[in-house]
Design an enzyme around this catalytic site. Structure first.
Site, mmCIF file in Angstrom:
data_model
loop_
_atom_site.group_PDB
_atom_site.id
_atom_site.type_symbol
_atom_site.label_atom_id
_atom_site.label_comp_id
_atom_site.label_asym_id
_atom_site.label_seq_id
_atom_site.Cartn_x
_atom_site.Cartn_y
_atom_site.Cartn_z
ATOM 1 N N GLY A 136 132.929 6.814 13.695
ATOM 2 C CA GLY A 136 131.660 7.331 14.230
ATOM 3 C C GLY A 136 131.724 8.742 14.762
ATOM 4 O O GLY A 136 131.898 9.704 14.012
ATOM 5 N N LYS A 207 137.773 2.303 6.339
ATOM 6 C CA LYS A 207 138.090 3.521 7.114
ATOM 7 C C LYS A 207 139.581 3.824 7.040
ATOM 8 O O LYS A 207 139.992 4.980 6.897
ATOM 9 C CB LYS A 207 137.641 3.325 8.569
ATOM 10 C CG LYS A 207 136.131 3.152 8.696
ATOM 11 C CD LYS A 207 135.717 2.622 10.060
ATOM 12 C CE LYS A 207 134.214 2.429 10.134
ATOM 13 N NZ LYS A 207 133.766 1.661 11.294
ATOM 14 N N GLY A 304 126.626 3.687 16.273
ATOM 15 C CA GLY A 304 125.359 3.918 16.973
ATOM 16 C C GLY A 304 124.722 5.236 16.549
ATOM 17 O O GLY A 304 125.365 6.099 15.956
HETATM 18 P P1 NAP Z 1 120.526 1.121 8.217
HETATM 19 O O1 NAP Z 1 120.058 1.245 9.621
HETATM 20 O O2 NAP Z 1 120.541 -0.198 7.570
HETATM 21 O O3 NAP Z 1 119.677 2.158 7.336
HETATM 22 C C1 NAP Z 1 119.797 2.244 5.961
HETATM 23 C C2 NAP Z 1 118.661 3.120 5.445
HETATM 24 O O4 NAP Z 1 118.832 3.291 4.040
HETATM 25 C C3 NAP Z 1 117.282 2.537 5.660
HETATM 26 O O5 NAP Z 1 116.398 3.536 6.077
HETATM 27 C C4 NAP Z 1 116.891 2.020 4.275
HETATM 28 O O6 NAP Z 1 115.492 2.077 4.044
HETATM 29 C C5 NAP Z 1 117.595 3.004 3.397
HETATM 30 N N1 NAP Z 1 117.919 2.462 2.089
HETATM 31 C C6 NAP Z 1 118.682 1.397 1.793
HETATM 32 N N2 NAP Z 1 118.743 1.211 0.466
HETATM 33 C C7 NAP Z 1 117.985 2.181 -0.082
HETATM 34 C C8 NAP Z 1 117.636 2.500 -1.412
HETATM 35 N N3 NAP Z 1 118.080 1.780 -2.442
HETATM 36 N N4 NAP Z 1 116.837 3.570 -1.617
HETATM 37 C C9 NAP Z 1 116.380 4.298 -0.577
HETATM 38 N N5 NAP Z 1 116.678 4.031 0.718
HETATM 39 C C10 NAP Z 1 117.469 2.983 0.947
HETATM 40 O O7 NAP Z 1 122.004 1.696 8.086
HETATM 41 P P2 NAP Z 1 122.771 2.689 9.056
HETATM 42 O O8 NAP Z 1 123.361 1.902 10.178
HETATM 43 O O9 NAP Z 1 121.914 3.840 9.367
HETATM 44 O O10 NAP Z 1 124.002 3.114 8.133
HETATM 45 C C11 NAP Z 1 123.866 4.072 7.115
HETATM 46 C C12 NAP Z 1 125.249 4.447 6.607
HETATM 47 O O11 NAP Z 1 126.006 4.963 7.695
HETATM 48 C C13 NAP Z 1 126.076 3.291 6.048
HETATM 49 O O12 NAP Z 1 126.917 3.764 5.029
HETATM 50 C C14 NAP Z 1 126.928 2.873 7.242
HETATM 51 O O13 NAP Z 1 128.125 2.233 6.858
HETATM 52 C C15 NAP Z 1 127.211 4.223 7.833
HETATM 53 N N6 NAP Z 1 127.564 4.211 9.243
HETATM 54 C C16 NAP Z 1 126.769 3.585 10.141
HETATM 55 C C17 NAP Z 1 127.115 3.644 11.482
HETATM 56 C C18 NAP Z 1 126.280 2.976 12.533
HETATM 57 O O14 NAP Z 1 126.669 3.027 13.702
HETATM 58 N N7 NAP Z 1 125.142 2.364 12.203
HETATM 59 C C19 NAP Z 1 128.252 4.341 11.886
HETATM 60 C C20 NAP Z 1 129.029 4.989 10.933
HETATM 61 C C21 NAP Z 1 128.677 4.925 9.606
HETATM 62 P P3 NAP Z 1 114.405 1.223 4.893
HETATM 63 O O15 NAP Z 1 114.548 1.687 6.310
HETATM 64 O O16 NAP Z 1 113.112 1.569 4.315
HETATM 65 O O17 NAP Z 1 114.813 -0.205 4.736
HETATM 66 N N1 HSE Z 2 129.646 -1.283 11.669
HETATM 67 C C1 HSE Z 2 130.470 -0.223 12.114
HETATM 68 C C2 HSE Z 2 131.131 -0.602 13.434
HETATM 69 C C3 HSE Z 2 129.639 1.025 12.294
HETATM 70 O O1 HSE Z 2 130.776 -1.623 14.027
HETATM 71 O O2 HSE Z 2 132.034 0.100 13.866
HETATM 72 C C4 HSE Z 2 130.480 2.235 12.439
HETATM 73 O O3 HSE Z 2 131.175 2.512 11.280
#
Ligand code: NAP
Ligand code: HSE
Length: 428
Positions: A136, A207, A304
């Site tokens: 993150g 990771k 987050g």
């Molecule tokens: P999320 O809240 O589930 O958001 C995913 C977004 O992608 C949503 O806006 C969704 O649209 C959109 N989406 C999904 N499939 C799509 C498609 N086929 N075409 C267009 N839009 C699409 O996910 P997130 O937590 O933000 O995570 C995003 C990325 O960051 C992932 O790779 C995750 O592993 C990475 N990540 C997340 C965190 C974390 O803390 N959350 C930390 C590090 C890395 P809708 O909103 O319309 O459904």
């Molecule tokens: N799902 C992941 C976690 C988000 O819980 O650490 C950050 O990569």
């Protein structure tokens, strides 16, 4: 290099919205720091009607991420959708083919297709940046590829999944069960779209595969990681480990020796008073060891909205400034194939089982361990309830192979009432 840097953002969930908020809030600061205006020209998500709690005014809306990736008015494609296959991969490939740099937070995509994508990017003269994909908000990719570039890295380890650390630490602190804590992680925006990736250790292993590639100059080798999740860890394990001076962490370790590259992501015991043992909640910690620097410990929020968006903005600023580093720290075509180590380095282990109240039960366990060459360091038996007694054993250093032989034999005896749980005790 003074023209505006134009972004196309695909994905407006936890991370995407965080990125939009920073760009709207800090436009002047970002321009001052990079010497260029940074603007969003187009965005994309699945549901155009959803209220995302942030204004999207002034951005073109695309329904198709691949179309967004190819737009002429986009310089950098920011992939924040997630998933190793499907749209995220297609759109990333399309962006590179169309001459765009890529910023992503997608560890699954890079752990599995990172080598091919890096080769594609380098052949096209483009770059892929992915600070948010690992730990993150902690700038660990930058630390490894830039700050520690003068070191031969000897070991990389860390707690890199906020969800698992949140669940494990709060099971101990609040005495709460797994399910309630899992729900809290969902509210905090920690969970992957498929939460089994979190609790199954797979997200953290993605990771580790990325860090390992940078650290050891090898092609990402996710399939070479021994992975075990936290689903089998009980409150009893947590309390009994604490009783013996340890905490349980989902710990990733990668190290290279003459035996090959060892990569594992498993629940491990670490001393309660070590930096890793003290790590609470969704916080991540990465420990980097190099021949010159010795040890660097990085600690910070691993998931987050704010922390992850912070990392994405760091990448965008680097591109705006003209910094261009190969994806895994050296040209992708120079990365060696990883040679996985066949056996892990010996370590002490924690064993938990339950024995039937029979004469000689403990002696049988000790004999089986001894026959397999596993030496006992400490052993504790708790009082009997309903004819069985929990037994904890800490072994001296042994190999997992020797331990597995003992565990298989223990399972065949008439004294063991519970399949033993075996957790490695990591020297940290
Ligand atoms: P999320 O809240 O589930 O958001 C995913 C977004 O992608 C949503 O806006 C969704 O649209 C959109 N989406 C999904 N499939 C799509 C498609 N086929 N075409 C267009 N839009 C699409 O996910 P997130 O937590 O933000 O995570 C995003 C990325 O960051 C992932 O790779 C995750 O592993 C990475 N990540 C997340 C965190 C974390 O803390 N959350 C930390 C590090 C890395 P809708 O909103 O319309 O459904
Ligand atoms: N799902 C992941 C976690 C988000 O819980 O650490 C950050 O990569």
């Amino acid at each position: 290099m003074t023209q505006t840097l134009r972004l196309g953002i695909a994905g407006l969930g936890t991370v995407g919205v965080g990125v939009v908020k920073i760009i709207r809030r800090q436009a002047a600061m970002l321009e001052a720091r990079t010497g260029r205006k940074i603007e969003i020209t187009a965005v994309c998500a699945r549901d155009a009607e959803k209220d995302r709690g942030v204004s999207l005014a002034g951005y073109a809306w695309e329904t198709d991420a691949v179309a967004l990736a190819k737009r002429d008015d986009v310089d950098v494609f920011v992939e924040l959708m997630g998933g190793s296959e499907g749209t995220a991969k297609d759109a990333t490939e399309a962006a590179l083919a169309a001459g765009k740099d890529v910023v992503t937070a997608n560890k699954a995509l890079l752990a599995i297709h990172g080598q091919a994508l890096a080769e594609q990017a380098e052949a096209a003269g483009q770059i892929i940046r992915y600070e948010a994909a690992v730990a993150g908000g902690i700038p660990v990719i930058k630390s490894l590829t830039e700050g520690l570039a003068g070191n031969e890295i000897t070991r990389v380890m860390g707690v890199m999944n906020g969800t698992c650390n949140y669940i494990l630490t709060n099971m101990e602190a609040k005495g709460q069960g797994y399910n309630a804590l899992f729900d809290e992680c969902a509210e905090l925006g920690y969970l992957e779209a498929d939460p089994n990736l979190d609790v199954g250790g797979i997200d953290a292993a993605h990771k580790l595969a990325i860090l390992s590639s940078i650290a050891f100059g090898t092609k990402p080798n996710f399939d070479g990681i021994d992975i075990e999740g936290i689903q089998r860890i009980t409150l009893e394990d947590i309390h009994q480990a604490a009783d013996m001076g340890y905490r349980i962490k989902l710990l990733g370790v990668a190290q290279r020796s003459a035996r090959g590259l060892e990569q594992r992501m498993q629940p491990c015991l670490v001393p309660v008073n070590s930096p890793l043992g003290q790590l609470e909640g969704g916080t991540n910690m990465v420990v980097l060891e190099g021949d010159a620097v010795e040890q660097v410990v990085l600690r910070g929020p691993g998931a987050g909205e704010g922390p992850t968006a912070s990392a994405v903005l760091g990448d965008i600023c680097d591109i705006a400034r003209g910094l261009r580093i190969p994806t895994f720290g050296q040209p992708a075509t120079m990365l060696e194939a990883a040679q996985p180590a066949r056996t892990g380095l010996p370590a002490p282990y924690y064993l938990r089982t339950a024995l039937l109240d029979k004469p000689g039960a403990l002696a049988k366990v000790a004999a089986i361990l001894g026959d397999a060459g596993v030496s006992i360091d400490r052993m504790r038996q708790y009082g009997h309830t309903n004819g069985t007694a929990p037994v904890l054993i800490v072994t001296h250093k042994t190999t997992r192979a020797a331990l597995d032989i003992a565990l298989a034999t223990l399972g065949d005896t008439d004294v063991v009432a519970l399949d033993p749980v075996a957790l490695r005790i990591e020297e940290v």
